[in-house]
Design a protein around this motif. Sequence first.
Motif: not given
Length: 168
Positions: A54-70
């Motif tokens: 789940t800690k990795a899920h948080v990091r993964n989601l944060e990466r998604v925000f970076e990818l979409i510039h939000v």
Amino acid sequence: MGEKIESVQALFEHDLKTMLWVERKLADEVLPELREMVHDADLKHDVEHHLSETKAHVRNLERVFELIHVKPEAEQSEVLKGLRKQHDEGMKMISEDDEALRDLFHTHVITKNEHVEIAAYNGLIELAEQLGEEDVAIALRENLEQEESALRKAEAASRKLLREEVRA
Ligand SMILES: [Fe+2]
Ligand SMILES: [Fe+2]
């Protein structure tokens, strides 16, 4: 109440922010607390394992925000809040001595939560694909697969505990 949602993109960002809140809450509070609450050693191990995922899920989601510039802002999930409340109330109704029944109840709540996460990721992946965000969809699928395996483990733990409970 947030801004108006008037496009698939806006819906995607809204759902993503809700999931960020869910994963952070699970990683920072819910799963660490649950790990202390469960008695069965195998179940404790599963919770511990899913906490690290789940800690990795948080990091993964944060990466998604970076990818979409939000900006990675989190929006509260009434579903997780409700599930948590239901869990707390159920726990008060089961005697502290009845460790097996308490564990069985934990597995049922975990199962419900994984179903919610799976539904959320399926919806997000569908939207990401529609938006042509293939890298985002790949990142989200990583999380989804771990939710699916956590669900299967929780169901297996539940069956094991129930067999033991019936035999006792
Ligand atoms: Fe998750
Ligand atoms: Fe999960």
